[in-house]
Design a protein around this motif. Sequence first.
Motif, mmCIF file in Angstrom:
data_model
loop_
_atom_site.group_PDB
_atom_site.id
_atom_site.type_symbol
_atom_site.label_atom_id
_atom_site.label_comp_id
_atom_site.label_asym_id
_atom_site.label_seq_id
_atom_site.Cartn_x
_atom_site.Cartn_y
_atom_site.Cartn_z
ATOM 1 N N LEU A 96 41.601 48.455 -11.312
ATOM 2 C CA LEU A 96 41.547 49.216 -10.073
ATOM 3 C C LEU A 96 40.769 48.514 -8.974
ATOM 4 O O LEU A 96 41.243 48.437 -7.842
ATOM 5 N N VAL A 97 39.580 48.028 -9.259
ATOM 6 C CA VAL A 97 38.808 47.310 -8.241
ATOM 7 C C VAL A 97 39.348 45.886 -8.168
ATOM 8 O O VAL A 97 39.201 45.106 -9.101
ATOM 9 N N VAL A 98 40.000 45.550 -7.058
ATOM 10 C CA VAL A 98 40.637 44.235 -6.957
ATOM 11 C C VAL A 98 39.759 43.212 -6.250
ATOM 12 O O VAL A 98 39.963 42.007 -6.398
ATOM 13 N N ALA A 99 38.760 43.700 -5.485
ATOM 14 C CA ALA A 99 37.856 42.774 -4.797
ATOM 15 C C ALA A 99 36.578 43.508 -4.441
ATOM 16 O O ALA A 99 36.585 44.720 -4.201
ATOM 17 N N ARG A 100 35.489 42.756 -4.406
ATOM 18 C CA ARG A 100 34.204 43.269 -3.932
ATOM 19 C C ARG A 100 33.719 42.392 -2.795
ATOM 20 O O ARG A 100 33.783 41.155 -2.900
ATOM 21 N N LEU A 101 33.249 43.009 -1.748
ATOM 22 C CA LEU A 101 32.629 42.283 -0.646
ATOM 23 C C LEU A 101 31.126 42.468 -0.795
ATOM 24 O O LEU A 101 30.619 43.582 -0.619
ATOM 25 N N VAL A 102 30.450 41.414 -1.180
ATOM 26 C CA VAL A 102 29.030 41.496 -1.503
ATOM 27 C C VAL A 102 28.218 40.796 -0.419
ATOM 28 O O VAL A 102 28.672 39.832 0.206
ATOM 29 N N PRO B 3 48.628 50.191 -0.172
ATOM 30 C CA PRO B 3 48.181 50.511 -1.538
ATOM 31 C C PRO B 3 46.694 50.279 -1.763
ATOM 32 O O PRO B 3 46.294 49.692 -2.778
ATOM 33 N N TRP B 4 45.845 50.701 -0.859
ATOM 34 C CA TRP B 4 44.429 50.358 -0.938
ATOM 35 C C TRP B 4 43.545 51.577 -0.755
ATOM 36 O O TRP B 4 43.910 52.557 -0.118
ATOM 37 N N ARG B 5 42.372 51.506 -1.348
ATOM 38 C CA ARG B 5 41.292 52.452 -1.110
ATOM 39 C C ARG B 5 40.007 51.639 -0.970
ATOM 40 O O ARG B 5 39.943 50.485 -1.421
ATOM 41 N N PHE B 6 38.975 52.244 -0.389
ATOM 42 C CA PHE B 6 37.726 51.517 -0.126
ATOM 43 C C PHE B 6 36.545 52.391 -0.532
ATOM 44 O O PHE B 6 36.544 53.606 -0.303
ATOM 45 N N GLY C 105 26.031 50.886 -1.835
ATOM 46 C CA GLY C 105 24.923 50.171 -1.237
ATOM 47 C C GLY C 105 25.432 49.172 -0.212
ATOM 48 O O GLY C 105 26.185 49.527 0.700
ATOM 49 N N ASP C 106 25.076 47.903 -0.391
ATOM 50 C CA ASP C 106 25.523 46.852 0.525
ATOM 51 C C ASP C 106 26.868 46.260 0.130
ATOM 52 O O ASP C 106 27.367 45.360 0.803
ATOM 53 N N THR C 107 27.447 46.733 -0.964
ATOM 54 C CA THR C 107 28.732 46.220 -1.446
ATOM 55 C C THR C 107 29.855 47.171 -1.060
ATOM 56 O O THR C 107 29.698 48.390 -1.115
ATOM 57 N N VAL C 108 30.988 46.611 -0.660
ATOM 58 C CA VAL C 108 32.196 47.403 -0.420
ATOM 59 C C VAL C 108 33.253 46.957 -1.423
ATOM 60 O O VAL C 108 33.502 45.756 -1.589
ATOM 61 N N GLU C 109 33.849 47.916 -2.107
ATOM 62 C CA GLU C 109 34.903 47.622 -3.074
ATOM 63 C C GLU C 109 36.267 47.953 -2.471
ATOM 64 O O GLU C 109 36.423 48.961 -1.783
ATOM 65 N N VAL C 110 37.233 47.085 -2.742
ATOM 66 C CA VAL C 110 38.631 47.345 -2.395
ATOM 67 C C VAL C 110 39.338 47.712 -3.690
ATOM 68 O O VAL C 110 39.334 46.933 -4.651
ATOM 69 N N LEU C 111 39.916 48.903 -3.722
ATOM 70 C CA LEU C 111 40.560 49.398 -4.931
ATOM 71 C C LEU C 111 42.069 49.475 -4.742
ATOM 72 O O LEU C 111 42.563 49.747 -3.637
ATOM 73 N N LEU C 112 42.792 49.262 -5.818
ATOM 74 C CA LEU C 112 44.245 49.398 -5.804
ATOM 75 C C LEU C 112 44.593 50.870 -5.991
ATOM 76 O O LEU C 112 44.153 51.509 -6.949
ATOM 77 N N ASP C 113 45.358 51.416 -5.075
ATOM 78 C CA ASP C 113 45.816 52.804 -5.167
ATOM 79 C C ASP C 113 47.143 52.798 -5.932
ATOM 80 O O ASP C 113 48.195 52.517 -5.367
ATOM 81 N N LEU C 114 47.082 53.107 -7.209
ATOM 82 C CA LEU C 114 48.262 52.999 -8.069
ATOM 83 C C LEU C 114 49.386 53.920 -7.635
ATOM 84 O O LEU C 114 50.557 53.630 -7.886
ATOM 85 N N ASP C 115 49.041 55.038 -6.983
ATOM 86 C CA ASP C 115 50.073 55.954 -6.504
ATOM 87 C C ASP C 115 50.889 55.361 -5.363
ATOM 88 O O ASP C 115 51.964 55.876 -5.031
#
Length: 280
Positions: A110-116, A49-52, A56-66
Amino acid sequence: MEGPRPGGTGPSALPVRRRADEAGGMETATFETLVGEAVRAPSLNNSQPWRFRRLGDTVEVLLDLDRVPPDADPAGRLSRVACGAAAFNLSLGMAVRGRSVTIRPTTEDLVVARLVAAPHRPATPVQRRLYRVLPARHSNRSEFDDTPVPAAIRDELVRAARDEGCRLDLLADPSTVDTVAAIALLPRATDPVLGVLSGPGDRRDDAVRAGVALQRVLLTATAERLAVSVFSGPVVEPGIRERLRTAVGHGHPPQLVLRFGYAPALAPTARRNISSFVYE
């Protein structure tokens, strides 16, 4: 948490058009490699259930509700745990490539975590060790043998959860083992080892933190050649989850029941095409 499931058919399962490297900071090929490693994380019924997304230098982990199973995970908590596990994999891949990051869980929809980006530091020996076994990690539902798990390895598993701000209780008291095994509908056994992973709280970001800790524990077990089964059933229904919390004997909310031991290796479950996980 894992099991066979075919690729999705909804809009989120379709390949998406990727931009050129206009975001800066990371080449497309590197990002796709990192995503391919991140999605080796476990998820409920292999729902993935994830999207990415890179910004820039940040990567977001998003929840794929579908991809959130509506019946097995009505609140989406276990899907956030899965996303946290994927975030940990992503952080390992970035660390060994010289990109130091901090995982910041959120309470957003939707955005559940950010890797900064964090101050640069070389990957630690622990990070390199866990990264090396990442492709070999998978949930194992086969029958475990009766070989005891050494005390030193048990301590290492407990420490792995604690280092990520969570708690892993490896059950030793026969009465507690019986109670938790009954709640989880498992045969009573002390070898393999039965454990309960608990988070620091019960907010959305706490579920993500539990996922980070889960993956660190699972990779630690893999590095020690342990097989692990993950059971989410006891933590879905609130009443059963409360019984589990009472049985473990502390106030931290349980996130998953784990079983550690020795068993024949199995092949990992399949993952969808990388393009279906990338959000641009």
